[in-house]
Scaffold this active site. Structure first.
Site, short mmCIF file in Angstrom:
data_model
loop_
_atom_site.label_atom_id
_atom_site.label_comp_id
_atom_site.label_asym_id
_atom_site.label_seq_id
_atom_site.Cartn_x
_atom_site.Cartn_y
_atom_site.Cartn_z
N LEU B 33 -0.81 7.18 -0.51
CA LEU B 33 -2.12 6.90 0.09
C LEU B 33 -2.56 5.46 -0.17
O LEU B 33 -2.10 4.83 -1.12
CB LEU B 33 -3.17 7.83 -0.52
CG LEU B 33 -3.03 9.33 -0.27
CD1 LEU B 33 -4.12 10.07 -1.05
CD2 LEU B 33 -3.13 9.64 1.22
N SER B 34 -3.46 5.00 0.64
CA SER B 34 -4.16 3.75 0.35
C SER B 34 -4.85 3.90 -1.01
O SER B 34 -5.41 4.95 -1.31
CB SER B 34 -5.20 3.50 1.45
OG SER B 34 -5.90 2.30 1.21
N ALA B 35 -4.75 2.87 -1.85
CA ALA B 35 -5.33 2.87 -3.20
C ALA B 35 -4.59 3.77 -4.18
O ALA B 35 -5.09 4.09 -5.26
CB ALA B 35 -6.82 3.23 -3.19
N GLY B 37 -1.94 2.77 -5.60
CA GLY B 37 -1.38 1.85 -6.60
C GLY B 37 -0.04 1.25 -6.20
O GLY B 37 0.61 0.58 -7.01
N SER B 107 3.16 4.50 4.97
CA SER B 107 4.25 5.23 5.66
C SER B 107 4.07 6.73 5.53
O SER B 107 4.86 7.40 4.85
CB SER B 107 5.62 4.77 5.18
OG SER B 107 5.73 4.73 3.77
#
Lengths: 211, 211
Positions: B33-35, B37, B107
């Site tokens: 996911l976004s964020a 890491g 992705s």
């Protein structure tokens, strides 16, 4: 919770990367007619750089680009432009990684090659410096290239089977001030490679020759 | 005349290149996911590989891809697919050059990641062997990612300003059998990097740690 998101490893600058790799990234852009000897030259250049200088070097050519990244492109004018644009972008990524990219494509249009050069030399926002772009004109008279014709492409172009073939039915715009000019008629390939390596050495772009 | 055209330097095989570079080319494909890491992890991983193992490693991420090679692409489904396809092709070129490519993109679709894997693992005609593809799932619950939200993207997604945002209004298809699984909630980034490097070492993909 999740304190690690405040951990920020600093991304390497280009200089820090070059220092770690002990290598200056750059692109060597070969341009010239079909059968001018670009590919043979590129293969030998890459080999010598890897073997004798211990640098990371990689060829981009029709084999690994046209059947991979650019397999969605045809031969319309727009697609030819996009072909060269993507090659320039990928070469730049290799150069940015501190590697030596060697591109081996006819790239007949000055505008396209100048765009590739600009992409390298002009730092974009966030970049500290540009990257060296070494344009190498592998020059033979079209008559010589046509006589060689190892793939029978000139023959097909003369017969009209291949349309818009560089040198026969489409223009080749020779570079005006290439960093390296190679007259590849009777020249041996090792001598041509030496011309390029001598240029790179004159600029201090390569580590010393390994003993 | 033009006898040099009969000179054929043999192109290096992948094995010869790896031997010269004393390095095994491969791709490390971070997904999450976004964020989650990914980027922080990629930066630190790249740095350790360069500094401690002396290998050629390079990150492909939004900064150097979306504003360069893929700047012609938008966010339609077709363009998102093409975005990942090109990233996979470029990562493969780096891996083929004996480098370690590290890709850092959400992705979210299994199909796209499986295509990237296949591109690496299945030798295409003319290739002797495939290339290792190391899929790394950087996993956090969406609630954690949303609480971090360093770029305010989740907020915009909740407000409907960003459409089809992975985890909020578009699916994330988690890998079923990633080579490395990282639960990145309270984990320190160095520990996460160690998980990946330990995996690479277990496979014999890296030279020994430099003294």
């Amino acid at each position: 919770m999740a304190t690690n998101i405040t951990f920020h490893a600093a991304a390497l600058t280009r200089k820090e990367r070059n220092d770690l790799r002990q290598q200056q990234g750059l692109t060597i852009w070969l341009t010239g007619l079909s059968a001018s000897g670009k590919s043979t030259l590129a293969v030998e250049l890459e080999h010598q750089l890897l073997r004798d200088r211990g640098v990371h070097a990689y060829r981009l050519d029709g084999d690994n680009i046209r059947f991979g990244l650019n397999k969605d492109l045809g031969f319309s004018e727009a697609d030819r432009n996009e072909n060269i644009r993507r090659i320039a972008e990928v070469a730049k990524l290799f150069a940015d990684s501190s590697a030596i990219a060697i591109t081996s494509f006819i790239s007949p249009y000055r505008k396209d090659r100048d765009s590739a050069r600009q992409l390298h030399e002009v730092p974009t926002p966030g970049e500290e410096t540009g990257l060296p772009f070494v344009e190498v004109h592998v020059d033979v008279p079209v008559e010589v290239a046509e006589q060689r014709d190892p793939k029978g492409l000139y023959k097909k172009a003369r017969e009209g089977v291949i349309k818009e073939f560089t040198g026969i039915s489409a223009p080749y715009e020779a570079p005006e001030k290439p960093e390296v000019y190679i007259r590849n008629v009777d020249l041996a390939i090792p001598d041509a490679v030496k011309q390029i390596i001598d240029y790179l050495d004159s600029k201090g772009y390569l580590p010393a020759k390994k003993e």
